[in-house]
Scaffold this motif. Sequence first.
Motif, PDB file in Angstrom:
ATOM      1  N   UNK A 151       0.824  -1.205   0.000  1.00  0.00           N
ATOM      2  CA  UNK A 151       0.000   0.000   0.000  1.00  0.00           C
ATOM      3  C   UNK A 151       0.865   1.264   0.000  1.00  0.00           C
ATOM      4  N   UNK A 152       0.465   2.236  -0.822  1.00  0.00           N
ATOM      5  CA  UNK A 152       1.109   3.540  -0.854  1.00  0.00           C
ATOM      6  C   UNK A 152       0.154   4.644  -0.372  1.00  0.00           C
ATOM      7  N   UNK A 153      -1.113   4.287  -0.221  1.00  0.00           N
ATOM      8  CA  UNK A 153      -2.122   5.177   0.352  1.00  0.00           C
ATOM      9  C   UNK A 153      -3.129   4.302   1.070  1.00  0.00           C
ATOM     10  N   UNK A 154      -3.464   4.675   2.303  1.00  0.00           N
ATOM     11  CA  UNK A 154      -4.563   4.007   2.994  1.00  0.00           C
ATOM     12  C   UNK A 154      -5.460   5.069   3.601  1.00  0.00           C
ATOM     13  N   UNK A 155      -6.758   4.743   3.662  1.00  0.00           N
ATOM     14  CA  UNK A 155      -7.696   5.733   4.175  1.00  0.00           C
ATOM     15  C   UNK A 155      -8.882   5.042   4.833  1.00  0.00           C
ATOM     16  N   UNK A 156      -9.477   5.728   5.805  1.00  0.00           N
ATOM     17  CA  UNK A 156     -10.685   5.240   6.450  1.00  0.00           C
ATOM     18  C   UNK A 156     -11.396   6.403   7.120  1.00  0.00           C
ATOM     19  N   UNK A 157     -12.721   6.263   7.229  1.00  0.00           N
ATOM     20  CA  UNK A 157     -13.537   7.310   7.841  1.00  0.00           C
ATOM     21  C   UNK A 157     -13.403   7.293   9.361  1.00  0.00           C
ATOM     22  N   UNK A 158     -13.309   6.096   9.937  1.00  0.00           N
ATOM     23  CA  UNK A 158     -13.155   5.929  11.380  1.00  0.00           C
ATOM     24  C   UNK A 158     -12.378   4.650  11.628  1.00  0.00           C
ATOM     25  N   UNK A 184      11.838  10.777  21.271  1.00  0.00           N
ATOM     26  CA  UNK A 184      11.232   9.901  20.272  1.00  0.00           C
ATOM     27  C   UNK A 184      10.303  10.743  19.411  1.00  0.00           C
ATOM     28  N   UNK A 185      10.456  10.627  18.084  1.00  0.00           N
ATOM     29  CA  UNK A 185       9.590  11.408  17.197  1.00  0.00           C
ATOM     30  C   UNK A 185       9.111  10.559  16.029  1.00  0.00           C
ATOM     31  N   UNK A 186       7.925  10.914  15.551  1.00  0.00           N
ATOM     32  CA  UNK A 186       7.337  10.267  14.383  1.00  0.00           C
ATOM     33  C   UNK A 186       6.926  11.355  13.394  1.00  0.00           C
ATOM     34  N   UNK A 187       7.309  11.157  12.129  1.00  0.00           N
ATOM     35  CA  UNK A 187       6.965  12.102  11.076  1.00  0.00           C
ATOM     36  C   UNK A 187       6.211  11.360   9.991  1.00  0.00           C
ATOM     37  N   UNK A 188       5.066  11.910   9.571  1.00  0.00           N
ATOM     38  CA  UNK A 188       4.229  11.240   8.584  1.00  0.00           C
ATOM     39  C   UNK A 188       3.427  12.268   7.802  1.00  0.00           C
ATOM     40  N   UNK A 189       3.060  11.883   6.559  1.00  0.00           N
ATOM     41  CA  UNK A 189       2.203  12.716   5.726  1.00  0.00           C
ATOM     42  C   UNK A 189       0.774  12.217   5.886  1.00  0.00           C
ATOM     43  N   UNK A 190      -0.127  13.125   6.250  1.00  0.00           N
ATOM     44  CA  UNK A 190      -1.466  12.710   6.652  1.00  0.00           C
ATOM     45  C   UNK A 190      -2.461  13.834   6.402  1.00  0.00           C
ATOM     46  N   UNK A 191      -3.732  13.470   6.224  1.00  0.00           N
ATOM     47  CA  UNK A 191      -4.798  14.471   6.132  1.00  0.00           C
ATOM     48  C   UNK A 191      -6.126  13.794   6.436  1.00  0.00           C
ATOM     49  N   UNK A 192      -7.222  14.547   6.344  1.00  0.00           N
ATOM     50  CA  UNK A 192      -8.559  14.018   6.584  1.00  0.00           C
ATOM     51  C   UNK A 192      -9.005  13.130   5.416  1.00  0.00           C
ATOM     52  N   UNK A 193     -10.156  12.495   5.582  1.00  0.00           N
ATOM     53  CA  UNK A 193     -10.739  11.660   4.526  1.00  0.00           C
ATOM     54  C   UNK A 193     -12.174  12.098   4.267  1.00  0.00           C
ATOM     55  N   UNK A 228     -13.533  13.000  10.930  1.00  0.00           N
ATOM     56  CA  UNK A 228     -13.359  13.291   9.503  1.00  0.00           C
ATOM     57  C   UNK A 228     -12.394  12.369   8.801  1.00  0.00           C
ATOM     58  N   UNK A 229     -12.038  11.242   9.453  1.00  0.00           N
ATOM     59  CA  UNK A 229     -11.238  10.232   8.787  1.00  0.00           C
ATOM     60  C   UNK A 229      -9.770  10.563   8.642  1.00  0.00           C
ATOM     61  N   UNK A 230      -9.068   9.630   7.976  1.00  0.00           N
ATOM     62  CA  UNK A 230      -7.616   9.713   7.809  1.00  0.00           C
ATOM     63  C   UNK A 230      -7.230   9.265   6.409  1.00  0.00           C
ATOM     64  N   UNK A 231      -6.315   9.989   5.778  1.00  0.00           N
ATOM     65  CA  UNK A 231      -5.541   9.524   4.628  1.00  0.00           C
ATOM     66  C   UNK A 231      -4.088   9.485   5.064  1.00  0.00           C
ATOM     67  N   UNK A 232      -3.436   8.358   4.877  1.00  0.00           N
ATOM     68  CA  UNK A 232      -2.037   8.193   5.251  1.00  0.00           C
ATOM     69  C   UNK A 232      -1.247   7.835   4.000  1.00  0.00           C
ATOM     70  N   UNK A 233      -0.162   8.581   3.750  1.00  0.00           N
ATOM     71  CA  UNK A 233       0.561   8.492   2.481  1.00  0.00           C
ATOM     72  C   UNK A 233       1.888   7.760   2.636  1.00  0.00           C
ATOM     73  N   UNK A 234       2.214   6.946   1.614  1.00  0.00           N
ATOM     74  CA  UNK A 234       3.485   6.241   1.579  1.00  0.00           C
ATOM     75  C   UNK A 234       4.496   6.930   0.685  1.00  0.00           C
ATOM     76  N   UNK A 235       5.554   6.212   0.370  1.00  0.00           N
ATOM     77  CA  UNK A 235       6.674   6.773  -0.386  1.00  0.00           C
ATOM     78  C   UNK A 235       6.261   7.254  -1.766  1.00  0.00           C
ATOM     79  N   UNK A 236       5.353   6.542  -2.429  1.00  0.00           N
ATOM     80  CA  UNK A 236       5.000   6.841  -3.816  1.00  0.00           C
ATOM     81  C   UNK A 236       3.630   7.488  -3.972  1.00  0.00           C
ATOM     82  N   UNK A 237       3.196   8.193  -2.930  1.00  0.00           N
ATOM     83  CA  UNK A 237       1.940   8.946  -2.979  1.00  0.00           C
ATOM     84  C   UNK A 237       2.142  10.246  -2.218  1.00  0.00           C
ATOM     85  N   UNK A 238       1.433  11.300  -2.618  1.00  0.00           N
ATOM     86  CA  UNK A 238       1.511  12.555  -1.893  1.00  0.00           C
ATOM     87  C   UNK A 238       2.717  13.386  -2.276  1.00  0.00           C
ATOM     88  N   UNK A 239       3.162  14.223  -1.350  1.00  0.00           N
ATOM     89  CA  UNK A 239       4.241  15.177  -1.633  1.00  0.00           C
ATOM     90  C   UNK A 239       5.587  14.804  -1.025  1.00  0.00           C
TER      91      UNK A 239
END
Length: 303
Positions: free
Chosen positions: A145-152, A172-181, A280-291
């Motif tokens: 998966x390079x993009x996963x999303x769900x409403x809840x 400890x830190x976590x960095x990720x590309x994310x937005x609503x769904x 409002x859900x989640x979109x989570x982006x992988x290496x080959x999706x998003x910016x």
Amino acid sequence: MKDLHLTVDNALEVCKALSHEHRMNILKILSTGPHNVNELSEKLGIPFSTTAVNVKKLEDMDLIISELVPGRGTQKVNSKNFDRIIIDLSPSEVELEKNLISIDMPIGEYVDCKAEPSCGLVGDNDYIGMQDDPRSFYETNRREAELLYFKAGYVEYRYPNRTPYGSSVSELEFTLEICSEAPYHKNDWPSDITMWINGIEVGTWTSPGDFGGERGFNTPKWWSLHFTQYGLLKNWKVTETGTFLDGNKISDVRIKDLQITKNPYISLKIGIKEEATNIGGINLFGTNFGNYSQGIVMNLRYL
């Protein structure tokens, strides 16, 4: 899509080759298909000799390739060699920070999940499983998966704990590309996204929306512009004084509260709380999706 990856140390000569209007225009023309020097000269409206000099400079830097093809006799045809040029501003290996463990987790490597429609997994070339079917989150190829999303719901990841024995974790830190769904996409679509580390809630970020309409830098061309295209790069950091989101303190959870050295792995859970104000859900982006060309990056610093 073929990329040219450069470091700060070897980018200068390529940047010099690109810093000329004629050469940039040549690359634009070659993006539409192969051309010989005569064709380039005509389209640019400049002399053949000037065109040839600029083509040679691009050839020398491997930015274009030339090959002899049959035509009226044999002619030399030029083609673009790369679709994108990426300059990595990260430090070289000799400059890497000491006492740092960094792991980039693919977004499909979750160990537990709960997904409610609208939901789905997307790979490089197609959907994984069926759209809006939570069962797809258990497909054997979900790791692609390079993009996963769900409403809840939520996804949980477990990172290997590589902290040296006898050391103490300072940060400890976590960095990720994310937005609503949202359905398709919607810039004004707030969602309260919460993060848990080792089962402890460390803070919530309200995503302002689900972003689309303009293709993400890494988003594949087959993916419709009407759908989610990219997210925001967010950074959660737990230190000795509390938890911070993009540098702003959001909770009093401290690094010692996570008891990292007592566990064989580090658990990261990202989800929507059932009692959240904005579900409002989640979109989570992988290496080959998003910016951003990354999964979910964990950085652990120790003493």
